[in-house]
Design a protein around this motif. Structure first.
Motif, PDB file in Angstrom:
ATOM      1  N   GLY A   1      47.161  40.601  42.213  1.00 23.36           N
ATOM      2  CA  GLY A   1      47.122  41.981  42.154  1.00 23.36           C
ATOM      3  C   GLY A   1      45.923  42.570  41.401  1.00 23.36           C
ATOM      4  O   GLY A   1      44.736  42.183  41.336  1.00 23.36           O
ATOM      5  N   VAL A   2      46.185  43.902  40.984  1.00 28.65           N
ATOM      6  CA  VAL A   2      44.945  44.513  40.595  1.00 28.65           C
ATOM      7  C   VAL A   2      45.066  45.194  39.125  1.00 28.65           C
ATOM      8  O   VAL A   2      46.278  46.043  39.077  1.00 28.65           O
ATOM      9  CB  VAL A   2      44.258  45.797  41.314  1.00 28.65           C
ATOM     10  CG1 VAL A   2      43.245  46.443  40.988  1.00 28.65           C
ATOM     11  CG2 VAL A   2      44.281  45.250  42.818  1.00 28.65           C
ATOM     12  N   ARG A   3      44.374  44.837  38.217  1.00 22.65           N
ATOM     13  CA  ARG A   3      44.571  45.294  36.734  1.00 22.65           C
ATOM     14  C   ARG A   3      45.747  45.622  36.289  1.00 22.65           C
ATOM     15  O   ARG A   3      46.336  46.811  35.850  1.00 22.65           O
ATOM     16  CB  ARG A   3      43.737  47.000  37.038  1.00 22.65           C
ATOM     17  CG  ARG A   3      42.412  46.674  37.326  1.00 22.65           C
ATOM     18  CD  ARG A   3      41.579  47.969  37.295  1.00 22.65           C
ATOM     19  NE  ARG A   3      40.188  47.745  37.899  1.00 22.65           N
ATOM     20  CZ  ARG A   3      39.121  47.582  37.356  1.00 22.65           C
ATOM     21  NH1 ARG A   3      38.909  47.164  36.087  1.00 22.65           N
ATOM     22  NH2 ARG A   3      38.152  47.201  38.153  1.00 22.65           N
ATOM     23  N   GLY A   4      46.806  44.600  36.442  1.00 21.36           N
ATOM     24  CA  GLY A   4      47.970  44.534  35.843  1.00 21.36           C
ATOM     25  C   GLY A   4      48.980  45.260  36.894  1.00 21.36           C
ATOM     26  O   GLY A   4      50.133  44.965  36.663  1.00 21.36           O
TER      27      GLY A   4
ATOM     28  N   GLN B   1      38.581  33.710  43.218  1.00 21.18           N
ATOM     29  CA  GLN B   1      39.041  35.067  42.933  1.00 21.18           C
ATOM     30  C   GLN B   1      40.445  34.936  43.658  1.00 21.18           C
ATOM     31  O   GLN B   1      40.861  34.993  44.624  1.00 21.18           O
ATOM     32  CB  GLN B   1      38.265  36.014  43.716  1.00 21.18           C
ATOM     33  CG  GLN B   1      39.069  37.480  43.048  1.00 21.18           C
ATOM     34  CD  GLN B   1      37.969  38.601  43.692  1.00 21.18           C
ATOM     35  OE1 GLN B   1      37.598  38.316  44.925  1.00 21.18           O
ATOM     36  NE2 GLN B   1      37.730  39.743  43.151  1.00 21.18           N
ATOM     37  N   ALA B   2      41.627  35.191  42.539  1.00 18.06           N
ATOM     38  CA  ALA B   2      42.997  34.959  42.952  1.00 18.06           C
ATOM     39  C   ALA B   2      43.371  36.420  43.434  1.00 18.06           C
ATOM     40  O   ALA B   2      44.584  36.765  43.164  1.00 18.06           O
ATOM     41  CB  ALA B   2      43.902  34.202  41.986  1.00 18.06           C
ATOM     42  N   GLN B   3      42.708  37.038  44.389  1.00 17.77           N
ATOM     43  CA  GLN B   3      43.180  38.155  45.092  1.00 17.77           C
ATOM     44  C   GLN B   3      43.131  38.236  46.520  1.00 17.77           C
ATOM     45  O   GLN B   3      42.275  37.488  47.039  1.00 17.77           O
ATOM     46  CB  GLN B   3      42.346  39.404  44.486  1.00 17.77           C
ATOM     47  CG  GLN B   3      42.537  39.578  42.867  1.00 17.77           C
ATOM     48  CD  GLN B   3      41.555  40.691  42.547  1.00 17.77           C
ATOM     49  OE1 GLN B   3      40.130  40.890  42.721  1.00 17.77           O
ATOM     50  NE2 GLN B   3      42.064  42.074  41.926  1.00 17.77           N
ATOM     51  N   CYS B   4      43.983  39.029  47.211  1.00 22.87           N
ATOM     52  CA  CYS B   4      43.724  39.075  48.621  1.00 22.87           C
ATOM     53  C   CYS B   4      42.741  40.008  48.862  1.00 22.87           C
ATOM     54  O   CYS B   4      42.105  40.766  47.758  1.00 22.87           O
ATOM     55  CB  CYS B   4      45.248  39.670  49.161  1.00 22.87           C
ATOM     56  SG  CYS B   4      45.546  41.264  48.704  1.00 22.87           S
TER      57      CYS B   4
ATOM     58  N   ALA C   1      41.168  43.111  46.225  1.00 18.44           N
ATOM     59  CA  ALA C   1      39.840  42.845  45.667  1.00 18.44           C
ATOM     60  C   ALA C   1      39.230  44.249  45.975  1.00 18.44           C
ATOM     61  O   ALA C   1      38.366  44.442  45.151  1.00 18.44           O
ATOM     62  CB  ALA C   1      39.022  41.629  46.409  1.00 18.44           C
ATOM     63  N   ARG C   2      39.253  44.529  47.078  1.00 19.55           N
ATOM     64  CA  ARG C   2      38.773  45.979  47.214  1.00 19.55           C
ATOM     65  C   ARG C   2      39.032  47.077  46.228  1.00 19.55           C
ATOM     66  O   ARG C   2      38.093  47.590  46.023  1.00 19.55           O
ATOM     67  CB  ARG C   2      38.950  46.589  48.722  1.00 19.55           C
ATOM     68  CG  ARG C   2      37.991  45.598  49.998  1.00 19.55           C
ATOM     69  CD  ARG C   2      38.240  46.365  51.384  1.00 19.55           C
ATOM     70  NE  ARG C   2      39.563  46.077  51.787  1.00 19.55           N
ATOM     71  CZ  ARG C   2      39.946  45.067  52.435  1.00 19.55           C
ATOM     72  NH1 ARG C   2      39.240  44.210  52.566  1.00 19.55           N
ATOM     73  NH2 ARG C   2      41.266  44.936  52.875  1.00 19.55           N
ATOM     74  N   LEU C   3      40.266  47.148  46.259  1.00 15.56           N
ATOM     75  CA  LEU C   3      40.728  48.135  45.113  1.00 15.56           C
ATOM     76  C   LEU C   3      40.024  47.775  43.630  1.00 15.56           C
ATOM     77  O   LEU C   3      39.807  48.869  42.954  1.00 15.56           O
ATOM     78  CB  LEU C   3      42.130  48.104  45.099  1.00 15.56           C
ATOM     79  CG  LEU C   3      43.126  48.505  46.191  1.00 15.56           C
ATOM     80  CD1 LEU C   3      44.457  48.375  45.973  1.00 15.56           C
ATOM     81  CD2 LEU C   3      42.811  50.192  46.324  1.00 15.56           C
TER      82      LEU C   3
ATOM     83  N   ARG D   1      37.223  46.562  43.048  1.00 21.46           N
ATOM     84  CA  ARG D   1      35.783  46.809  42.754  1.00 21.46           C
ATOM     85  C   ARG D   1      35.406  48.252  43.082  1.00 21.46           C
ATOM     86  O   ARG D   1      34.356  48.847  42.906  1.00 21.46           O
ATOM     87  CB  ARG D   1      35.122  45.907  44.172  1.00 21.46           C
ATOM     88  CG  ARG D   1      35.008  44.656  44.000  1.00 21.46           C
ATOM     89  CD  ARG D   1      34.136  43.865  45.038  1.00 21.46           C
ATOM     90  NE  ARG D   1      32.816  44.117  44.815  1.00 21.46           N
ATOM     91  CZ  ARG D   1      31.876  43.379  44.208  1.00 21.46           C
ATOM     92  NH1 ARG D   1      32.376  42.691  43.403  1.00 21.46           N
ATOM     93  NH2 ARG D   1      30.659  44.023  44.407  1.00 21.46           N
ATOM     94  N   SER D   2      36.614  48.980  43.586  1.00 17.13           N
ATOM     95  CA  SER D   2      36.458  50.409  43.608  1.00 17.13           C
ATOM     96  C   SER D   2      36.120  51.181  42.262  1.00 17.13           C
ATOM     97  O   SER D   2      35.695  52.334  42.173  1.00 17.13           O
ATOM     98  CB  SER D   2      37.632  51.132  44.342  1.00 17.13           C
ATOM     99  OG  SER D   2      38.604  51.166  43.619  1.00 17.13           O
ATOM    100  N   ARG D   3      36.587  50.617  41.278  1.00 17.82           N
ATOM    101  CA  ARG D   3      36.199  50.800  39.970  1.00 17.82           C
ATOM    102  C   ARG D   3      35.705  49.756  38.987  1.00 17.82           C
ATOM    103  O   ARG D   3      36.461  49.358  38.103  1.00 17.82           O
ATOM    104  CB  ARG D   3      37.704  51.637  38.999  1.00 17.82           C
ATOM    105  CG  ARG D   3      37.984  52.932  39.935  1.00 17.82           C
ATOM    106  CD  ARG D   3      37.104  53.973  39.470  1.00 17.82           C
ATOM    107  NE  ARG D   3      37.099  54.177  38.000  1.00 17.82           N
ATOM    108  CZ  ARG D   3      36.110  55.288  37.643  1.00 17.82           C
ATOM    109  NH1 ARG D   3      35.238  55.623  38.414  1.00 17.82           N
ATOM    110  NH2 ARG D   3      36.132  55.635  36.238  1.00 17.82           N
ATOM    111  N   SER D   4      34.517  49.443  39.337  1.00 14.79           N
ATOM    112  CA  SER D   4      33.853  48.394  39.024  1.00 14.79           C
ATOM    113  C   SER D   4      32.507  48.725  38.467  1.00 14.79           C
ATOM    114  O   SER D   4      31.659  49.064  39.168  1.00 14.79           O
ATOM    115  CB  SER D   4      33.833  47.015  39.735  1.00 14.79           C
ATOM    116  OG  SER D   4      33.148  46.017  39.314  1.00 14.79           O
ATOM    117  N   VAL D   5      32.400  48.026  36.987  1.00 15.70           N
ATOM    118  CA  VAL D   5      30.648  48.288  36.676  1.00 15.70           C
ATOM    119  C   VAL D   5      29.872  47.263  37.364  1.00 15.70           C
ATOM    120  O   VAL D   5      28.848  47.609  37.841  1.00 15.70           O
ATOM    121  CB  VAL D   5      30.616  47.971  35.262  1.00 15.70           C
ATOM    122  CG1 VAL D   5      29.278  47.891  34.762  1.00 15.70           C
ATOM    123  CG2 VAL D   5      31.370  49.024  34.283  1.00 15.70           C
TER     124      VAL D   5
END
Length: 317
Positions: free
Chosen positions: A73-76, A91-94, A98-100, A102-106
């Motif tokens: 998942g994403v951030r919990g 990276q254990a994400q689909c 993963a796109r979500l 990176r949408s709020r990623s430094v």
């Protein structure tokens, strides 16, 4: 590291945490139907911090892999599809999660409006292996522990975009990258020079960095103060690895004695004749359900050679 029995929710690995400056495997509970079951406990991989900032290792671990690897998942927030993830993916994400993420990623430059202060650092991983990076100031040294930085020093503090401009300046001016592969880090980890030599290389680069023209005005220069993580990671006297786990597979086992943890890499001394140290990249563990196994059971998942060494093994013992 136990899966709850039939009729009860499972504990799925969420990867490795360096909370409090000591390593542990994080768990998340998964309720039936794919709904979130909440955060679970942390399984320690060491005996905790000791004198002088060292961490004591030697814990016996053993687990068996169960079922399919699922997106974390994403951030919990759980993956709504409970998507299956490839065993070799670090990276254990689909794709959608993963796109979500990176949408709020430094790192992906999608948080330019973040008002929090950032720090620019130099991280040392081995002779001639230094990178520059940025981290949120309130995270302290957490980012450096997560990357497996053997030594580091901060260079400056200030707003995010000033820190980003400084990072680009340093990459060009010092000829250092912003990324070093874990394969390269592992290849030198058991044969590092002493602390004095490590610190000297960081200090020399720090001195060159602060003299570069074009330093952003909004970024305050930080004096060189080298922090060494060899004791935290357990690198003193570390034996070279005989292999690196390539992927986990259902039914496979990993067992032995934890002798060091650096970044996401867990160095496990495997018992038995002709055995040695095998590196388990904990990023490959995230997303799996694990059952408790015999600590003397060895490694039965696919293992590859350490970079620079010949041969590939499909399993040990």
């Amino acid at each position: 590291m136990e899966r709850e029995r039939a009729g009860r929710r499972e504990w799925r690995s969420a990867g490795l945490s360096w909370a409090g400056g000591v390593p542990g495997l994080r768990w998340e509970a998964e309720a039936g139907g794919g709904s979130a079951g909440g955060r679970g406990p942390v399984s320690p991989l060491s005996y905790g911090a000791g004198a002088g900032g060292t961490v004591s290792y030697g814990r016996e671990i053993g687990f068996r892999v169960v079922g399919e690897r699922r997106c974390v998942g994403v951030r919990g927030n759980p993956c709504p599809l409970r998507a299956v993830v490839a065993g070799r993916a670090t990276q254990a994400q689909c794709g959608e999660c993963a796109r979500l993420d990176r949408s709020r990623s430094v790192a992906a430059d999608t948080m330019a409006d973040d008002p929090r202060p950032y720090a620019v650092y130099l991280a040392w991983f081995g002779p001639g292996m230094v990178k520059v990076g940025i981290t949120r100031e309130d995270r302290g040294s957490a980012r450096l522990l997560e990357q497996g930085a053997v030594a580091f020093s901060l260079l400056g503090r200030g707003p995010l975009m000033a820190a980003r401009r400084c990072e680009e300046l340093l990459r060009a001016g010092l000829g250092v990258p912003d990324r070093i592969s874990y394969a390269k880090k592992r290849a030198v980890r058991a044969a590092l020079p002493g602390a004095a030599e490590r610190a000297a290389e960081v200090r020399e680069l720090h001195a060159r960095a602060v003299e570069l023209a074009g330093w952003p005005e909004a970024l305050a220069v930080v004096g060189c103060e080298v922090v060494d993580h060899a004791g935290v990671f357990g690198l003193d006297g570390l034996a070279g690895a005989v292999g690196v786990v390539r992927e986990l597979v259902s039914g496979g086992c990993v067992a032995g004695r934890v002798v060091a943890v650096a970044g996401p890499d867990v160095h496990v001394e495997v018992p038995g004749a002709g055995a040695g140290v095998v590196v388990v990249d904990s990023r490959l563990v995230a997303g799996w359900v694990l059952e408790k196994g015999d600590a003397g059971g060895g490694v039965t998942v696919p293992v590859k050679a350490v970079e620079g060494e010949a041969g590939v093994q499909e399993g040990l013992f």
